[in-house]
Structure formats: C-alpha cells, structure tokens
Scaffold this motif. Sequence first.
Motif, mmCIF file in Angstrom:
data_model
loop_
_atom_site.group_PDB
_atom_site.id
_atom_site.type_symbol
_atom_site.label_atom_id
_atom_site.label_comp_id
_atom_site.label_asym_id
_atom_site.label_seq_id
_atom_site.Cartn_x
_atom_site.Cartn_y
_atom_site.Cartn_z
ATOM 1 N N LYS A 340 9.719 -14.055 -6.396
ATOM 2 C CA LYS A 340 8.478 -13.658 -7.198
ATOM 3 C C LYS A 340 7.420 -13.104 -6.328
ATOM 4 C CE LYS A 340 5.350 -16.131 -10.686
ATOM 5 N NZ LYS A 340 5.292 -17.328 -11.284
ATOM 6 N N ILE A 341 7.171 -11.804 -6.779
ATOM 7 C CA ILE A 341 6.170 -10.883 -5.993
ATOM 8 C C ILE A 341 5.249 -10.172 -6.752
ATOM 9 C CG2 ILE A 341 7.975 -10.840 -3.837
ATOM 10 C CD1 ILE A 341 8.325 -7.769 -5.261
ATOM 11 N N ARG A 342 4.173 -9.636 -6.222
ATOM 12 C CA ARG A 342 3.241 -9.034 -6.883
ATOM 13 C C ARG A 342 3.443 -7.573 -7.130
ATOM 14 N NH1 ARG A 342 -1.307 -10.231 -2.593
ATOM 15 N NH2 ARG A 342 0.170 -9.230 -1.320
ATOM 16 N N PHE A 343 2.959 -6.977 -8.052
ATOM 17 C CA PHE A 343 2.962 -5.558 -8.223
ATOM 18 C C PHE A 343 2.970 -4.765 -7.115
ATOM 19 C CE2 PHE A 343 2.630 -2.344 -11.701
ATOM 20 C CZ PHE A 343 2.417 -1.128 -10.964
ATOM 21 N N VAL A 344 1.914 -5.133 -6.126
ATOM 22 C CA VAL A 344 1.767 -4.535 -4.659
ATOM 23 C C VAL A 344 2.697 -4.696 -3.817
ATOM 24 C CG1 VAL A 344 0.341 -5.984 -3.550
ATOM 25 C CG2 VAL A 344 0.044 -3.821 -3.148
ATOM 26 N N ASP A 345 3.259 -5.924 -3.895
ATOM 27 C CA ASP A 345 4.314 -6.067 -3.042
ATOM 28 C C ASP A 345 5.657 -5.164 -3.534
ATOM 29 O OD1 ASP A 345 2.986 -7.970 -1.870
ATOM 30 O OD2 ASP A 345 3.732 -9.471 -3.269
ATOM 31 N N ALA A 346 5.875 -5.079 -4.875
ATOM 32 C CA ALA A 346 7.220 -4.397 -5.136
ATOM 33 C C ALA A 346 6.812 -2.928 -4.801
ATOM 34 C CB ALA A 346 7.215 -4.613 -6.642
ATOM 35 N N VAL A 347 5.840 -2.308 -4.954
ATOM 36 C CA VAL A 347 5.608 -1.092 -4.437
ATOM 37 C C VAL A 347 6.095 -0.886 -3.014
ATOM 38 C CG1 VAL A 347 3.949 0.703 -4.112
ATOM 39 C CG2 VAL A 347 3.996 -0.400 -6.272
ATOM 40 N N SER A 348 5.323 -1.465 -2.217
ATOM 41 C CA SER A 348 5.419 -1.562 -0.895
ATOM 42 C C SER A 348 6.968 -1.684 -0.210
ATOM 43 C CB SER A 348 4.642 -2.880 -0.140
ATOM 44 O OG SER A 348 4.931 -2.673 1.440
ATOM 45 N N GLN A 349 7.768 -2.857 -0.997
ATOM 46 C CA GLN A 349 9.104 -2.917 -0.814
ATOM 47 C C GLN A 349 9.832 -1.921 -1.152
ATOM 48 O OE1 GLN A 349 11.824 -5.883 -3.085
ATOM 49 N NE2 GLN A 349 10.373 -7.081 -1.608
ATOM 50 N N VAL A 350 9.816 -1.240 -2.205
ATOM 51 C CA VAL A 350 10.657 0.139 -2.786
ATOM 52 C C VAL A 350 10.290 1.350 -1.696
ATOM 53 C CG1 VAL A 350 9.274 0.850 -4.303
ATOM 54 C CG2 VAL A 350 11.712 1.025 -4.371
ATOM 55 N N LEU A 351 9.078 1.382 -1.265
ATOM 56 C CA LEU A 351 8.913 2.320 -0.370
ATOM 57 C C LEU A 351 9.570 2.117 0.788
ATOM 58 C CD1 LEU A 351 4.954 2.997 -0.653
ATOM 59 C CD2 LEU A 351 6.846 4.664 -1.380
ATOM 60 N N LYS A 352 9.372 1.052 1.518
ATOM 61 C CA LYS A 352 10.273 0.800 2.798
ATOM 62 C C LYS A 352 11.701 1.165 2.503
ATOM 63 C CE LYS A 352 8.626 -2.347 5.464
ATOM 64 N NZ LYS A 352 8.185 -3.562 5.788
ATOM 65 N N GLN A 353 12.294 0.679 1.367
ATOM 66 C CA GLN A 353 13.805 0.652 1.147
ATOM 67 C C GLN A 353 14.199 2.269 0.956
ATOM 68 O OE1 GLN A 353 14.214 -2.269 -2.026
ATOM 69 N NE2 GLN A 353 14.575 -3.843 -0.541
ATOM 70 N N SER A 354 13.297 2.925 0.344
ATOM 71 C CA SER A 354 13.488 4.468 0.135
ATOM 72 C C SER A 354 13.620 5.086 1.523
ATOM 73 C CB SER A 354 12.575 4.984 -0.983
ATOM 74 O OG SER A 354 12.690 4.402 -2.212
ATOM 75 N N MET A 355 12.513 4.869 2.200
ATOM 76 C CA MET A 355 12.524 5.607 3.588
ATOM 77 C C MET A 355 13.735 4.949 4.279
ATOM 78 S SD MET A 355 8.414 5.839 4.383
ATOM 79 C CE MET A 355 8.455 7.045 5.794
ATOM 80 N N GLU A 356 14.225 4.040 4.138
ATOM 81 C CA GLU A 356 15.469 3.542 5.228
ATOM 82 C C GLU A 356 16.668 4.133 4.327
ATOM 83 O OE1 GLU A 356 14.065 -1.146 6.037
ATOM 84 O OE2 GLU A 356 15.311 -0.536 4.245
ATOM 85 N N ILE A 363 5.962 9.797 4.322
ATOM 86 C CA ILE A 363 4.950 9.547 3.669
ATOM 87 C C ILE A 363 3.569 9.868 4.305
ATOM 88 C CG2 ILE A 363 4.893 7.261 4.582
ATOM 89 C CD1 ILE A 363 3.876 6.177 1.779
ATOM 90 N N MET A 364 2.534 10.554 3.411
ATOM 91 C CA MET A 364 1.493 10.950 3.955
ATOM 92 C C MET A 364 0.239 10.486 3.058
ATOM 93 S SD MET A 364 2.370 15.039 4.804
ATOM 94 C CE MET A 364 2.681 15.477 2.973
ATOM 95 N N GLY A 365 -0.779 10.357 3.807
ATOM 96 C CA GLY A 365 -2.016 9.634 3.067
ATOM 97 C C GLY A 365 -3.133 9.422 4.038
ATOM 98 N N GLN A 366 -4.364 9.099 3.582
ATOM 99 C CA GLN A 366 -5.524 8.793 4.325
ATOM 100 C C GLN A 366 -5.309 7.441 4.581
ATOM 101 O OE1 GLN A 366 -9.053 9.990 1.844
ATOM 102 N NE2 GLN A 366 -7.927 11.854 1.369
ATOM 103 N N ASP A 367 -5.266 7.222 5.862
ATOM 104 C CA ASP A 367 -5.421 5.855 6.635
ATOM 105 C C ASP A 367 -4.311 5.007 6.191
ATOM 106 O OD1 ASP A 367 -8.269 5.974 7.195
ATOM 107 O OD2 ASP A 367 -8.613 6.008 5.007
ATOM 108 N N ILE A 368 -3.022 5.379 6.029
ATOM 109 C CA ILE A 368 -1.608 4.845 5.732
ATOM 110 C C ILE A 368 -1.021 4.361 6.830
ATOM 111 C CG2 ILE A 368 -1.703 6.140 3.510
ATOM 112 C CD1 ILE A 368 0.968 7.392 4.630
ATOM 113 N N ALA A 369 -1.186 4.761 8.112
ATOM 114 C CA ALA A 369 -0.569 4.523 9.103
ATOM 115 C C ALA A 369 -0.733 3.097 9.619
ATOM 116 C CB ALA A 369 -0.608 5.534 10.434
ATOM 117 N N GLU A 370 -1.549 3.115 10.861
ATOM 118 C CA GLU A 370 -1.779 1.700 11.589
ATOM 119 C C GLU A 370 -2.365 0.672 10.612
ATOM 120 O OE1 GLU A 370 -1.104 4.640 14.930
ATOM 121 O OE2 GLU A 370 -2.197 4.764 13.131
ATOM 122 N N TYR A 371 -3.575 1.352 9.786
ATOM 123 C CA TYR A 371 -4.354 0.724 9.022
ATOM 124 C C TYR A 371 -3.435 0.193 7.575
ATOM 125 C CZ TYR A 371 -8.727 -0.546 5.955
ATOM 126 O OH TYR A 371 -9.438 -1.285 5.418
#
Length: 658
Positions: A340-356, A363-371
Amino acid sequence: MNFDRKNLTDIKLLDLYKKIIKPRLIEEKMLILIRQGKVSKWFSGIGQEAISVGVAAVLEKDEYILPMHRNLGVFTGRDIPLCRLFSQWQGKANGFTKGRDRSFHFGTQEYKIIGMISHLGPQLGVADGIALANKLKKNGKVTAVFTGEGATSEGDFHEALNIASVWDLPVLFVIENNGYGLSTPTNEQYRCENLADKGVGYGMESHIIDGNNILEVYVELTKIVNSMRKKSRPVLVEFKTFRMRGHEEASGTKYVPQELMDLWAEKDPVDTFRSYLIEQKILTVPQDEIWRSEIRKEIDDHLLIANTEAEIIANYDTELNDVYKAYDFEEIIPSEKVEKIRFVDAVSQVLKQSMERHENSVIMGQDIAEYGGAFKITEGFVDQFGKGRVINTPICESAVVSAGMGLSINGYKAIVEMQFADFVSTGFNPIVNLLAKSHYRWQEKADVVIRMPCGGGTQAGPFHSQTNEAWFTKTPGLKVVYPAFPYDAKGLLATSINDPNPVLFFEHKQLYRSIYQEVPTDYYTLPLGKATLLKEGTQVTIIAFGAAVHWALETLGNNPDISADVLDLRTLKPLDTEAIYASVKKTNKVIILQEDSFFGGISSDISAMIMENCFEYLDAPVIRVASLDSPIPFMKTLEDQYLSKGRFETELKKLLAY
C-alpha cells in the motif's frame, strides 16, 4: 583576401575548392528554377558557402550537424544524392519529408544532419542533447549547430549556451553573422561589437573567423574541433560574412546599400579562392571548367530524375499513420506481491524501475539530483544512477525540452520533470513545434516524457495550480496521460517511458500524498488509450480524469441512491472513445467533470463527439462541469469557488431530473 594554406596539401586545397563550387552551381541552377516557377521557395546561401563547406569538411561523417536555411554546403558536403535534395525541394516522395515540409526543414539520420524548424532557436538546445548523449557514451564526438545573428536575440540561444557551458558539452556553436535578419541590419539587432563576446558571459571560449575565407575557416575549425574532442567543452564561433541575396528570393535586397553589396562582392568566397588557386598554379582554368562541367551535368541528371518522379498522391491513412511512430505495446504483468503506497511513491518507484530497465534513459529537471526534486520523487536517484543520468538543469525549460529531443535523436530516452506544470509555458514552443511534429515531418521519433505536477486544491495560486492539459490535447503528435490512482500512475508511466513518442504525463499534486492504493511492487505496464470503468450503474455516465475522478466518487458516496457509470479516462490522447460511447449508449445520460476551466477544455470535444456519435441514445443534453473561466486564485474560499468540485453535485442532480 589573405589565404594562408599553412601545411595543407595541394590535394586538400583542390578538394575544398570542389566542395565549395558544388553548392554555388546548385544555387545558380535553383535561381533559374525559381524564376521558372519550378521551385516554390529558396533561401540562398550565395556568399556564405565557405562556412557550411568548412564545417562539414572538419567534422567526421558520424558527427551530427544542425544546419539552417543557407547551409547547402553541409548537405553536399555529406554527399547526399542531389536527386533526393531536388525531390525534397519539389515536395516529392524521394525527398526527406514526404512533401510535408519544404526546403531545409528536414533531418536525416543516415547523413547525421538534423534540420531546423522556422522558430530557429530550439535547434541549439537539440544540439545540447545530442552532445550530452555523446558525452555519456564517452565517444569523443563533437556536434555542430548553426544559427544566424538574428536568432542570437532569442531566449533559446542564451539557454542553450548556458546549458552547454554548465555541462561542458562538446557543442560547436556556429553564428553566421551575415549582416541582416531578413531586412533588419545588425545595428538594430544588438549593441555588442561582436557576437562572439556573448560567449564570455557564459564562461565559454569564443572565436571570430572570416567566414568568406575557406582556408581560415577550415584551418581554424580543425584546431578548435580537435581540441574539443580531447577536452569536452562548448565553443562559440562567429563567422563574419554577408548575405548576397534576399532573405528568400521573393524579398529581394533593395534595403541593402549598393556600396555594401559591391564591397562584399569583392570578397566572394568562391571567386577569391579560385583566383588564389590559379595564381598559386594549384588550379588551371581548363581543370576548373572540367569540374564545373561535371558538376553541372550531375545537377541536370539528378534534376531529371526528380522531375520525372511522380507527384505525391494525398492519402488520409498515410498522413494520419505518420503522426506518431508505430509502437507495439508490451504488456508486462507483475507478480502478486503488492504494497500500500501513495501516488507519489508509485511515480518514484516506476521511475527508478524504468531507469534500471532502460540504461539509455536520462532524467532532467530543476533540483532533481541531490535535493530529490520539489516533491522528493527522485530522492536517492543520484546515489544509484549517478549525476550523468540524473541531471539538475538551470531554469531554462525551453532548452531542456529541446535537449530531450537531442538525447532521443542520439539514442537515449529523455524524462523531463517540470517543477510545476505551469512552468511548461516557457518550454511550450519545442513541445508543440518540435517534439510533436518531428515524426510526421521527417520520421524521427521524439522519445521524450515530460512529467507535469499539476492541479489545484493546495492554495498555490495562479502560477502553481493550473491543470493545463488542454494546451496539449489540441496538438497532433503528442500523447497526454492523466492518471488518478497510484496503480494507474505506475503502469502508465512505465508505458509512457517505453513509448518512443512524446508524452505529457500529468501528476496531480493534491493526489501525491493523499491517495493510497495496493500497488504491485514489481515493474508492470498498462496500455495507453484505455479508460477504466470504476463503478457501474444505469442512470448516468460520469466521465472524469485526474482529481475530478475522486470528486465524482466522493459525490456518489454521499448519494448512494444514484446509479452511475464512472469512467476514468486515464489517458486523454489517445482517447478511449469506444468505452465512452458504450457507457453513454447504456445509461443515456452523460456528465463530464473536469478541473480545467470551462471554455476550450477537453470536455468540450468529448461532448461534441458524443453528440455526433450517440445523439439518438441521449435522453438529455450532455452536461459539462468545469472550473470558472478565470485564473485559479490563491485564497481557499476563492479557490473553492473556482474549482468545479463544488458545483458537480448540483449539476448531476439537475441532469438526473431532466
């Protein structure tokens, strides 16, 4: 003109001469054809050939060049068969755009040439993306991109230079300063003495080169490019030259003082180089005539091929099928393990799995790296994937989107995060004029996903609360996805990243941390263009997407006596019209709920489609419920009044009572 051959051999000098007379002779033929009405438009590069020829001669065949209107020497320098160029200019099928775009508005992967769009500036950002891909590949390749002095005033020019400098990208920025932007002279375009000085502000190495001197162009560029291959960095080169013809042939040159024309005529790059070679006894007049005769024969022979080619026959299916690159959806079904996860967790999870899954994804964007991004979706990504694939960008959405296109061209998948969907307006041009049209124009995919945190309900005001999907559903060539649940967000984003077409992926901010759902932990995909029937009923069809889906479900929860189909569209382009029509034909009444303001929203199109295709099944008018036709306000009382949520129950009951 002072020609200094340095250590160039006679063979190299003659090779450069043959390369520079070929575009000139083609141009002379084109001027005849345009007067005969056999070519509709022509942007002449007469007087500027040394720059195009020099750049093409210095770069390797597998290094990308992004030319403009007046760079015929790039195309001939890459040995494109002339019949294909003539077919392109005549709108024939053997060209590069199937008659869909004209002159030099095309690209070709075969020859590593990426054509311009009329908005000029975005191609500079595309060069950044191509160069970024080369840097990630560590192949030592250089990318060259052309622009004119007029386009250096565009924001895209400055954004692209800034990105290239910050990221140390091996981009050769070529400014052809030819005196006029259409009819506007340089003294009305900028105040700096030299355009090369603009590189200083970006910490960029810059040079000024005589653009009419083929030897200076070739020798200086050879040194610069070889150095860039060894040490990755951008370099800005201003070529001083002059446009001897009109902006295009119909515009003429009456606005140019005759003495200026006479001065530059004496500096003609072809005539002066020919005279030098003859004086140095490197070239003879008879040999020159033989070469010119051979080139003229090649031109005539290839023109005959193009002229005898059949005219393009318009075909509906052919045109519509080329809007998007063909994509066969691959269904990937996960295991039964869920959490059971939140919407935001689902997005983060699939981004990571897709990059794997896709090692060529960035992935590019403002403040998306260390922050980790404004919403912490990419938190921890740098540790896993490194800063080469998780890239903080300057605040320059237009160039970042264009760079995403460049990454796609050079074999990468680009995922661009807009910090807020509202900010996409500063990247609007490359999305609707570059990404959306590239496959239709010259069959080049735009493998770019743009993530769009959007929506109201958080009291963020007019610049952080818009849901602006209607800006893009109107544009052919884009796909638009708008999930309402974590499960859908994960599966649809996975598919969007797999899809080689440009996708606008809307993520409602209010749903990020308020909606939970059991979601498979494994990677999985869901098809685009398929709506979900969340509830089934008999009285009415409710059509919604995004946060509005939850508003509809909440209203039905408060009114258990209402029997309704609730259709969550999930994707807006492609749109599941089959599901819409099936539900309407069953319930005979339909209400469409959207968060966007009323006029021009997608509910208008859905309503029209239902009226055109299901009219005989309707027992009442199609009702649309939308937010006010005003900007979205900040204060909660004002925002509540603005949003369509507060009016939905009343309109639904009125429809049921009709």
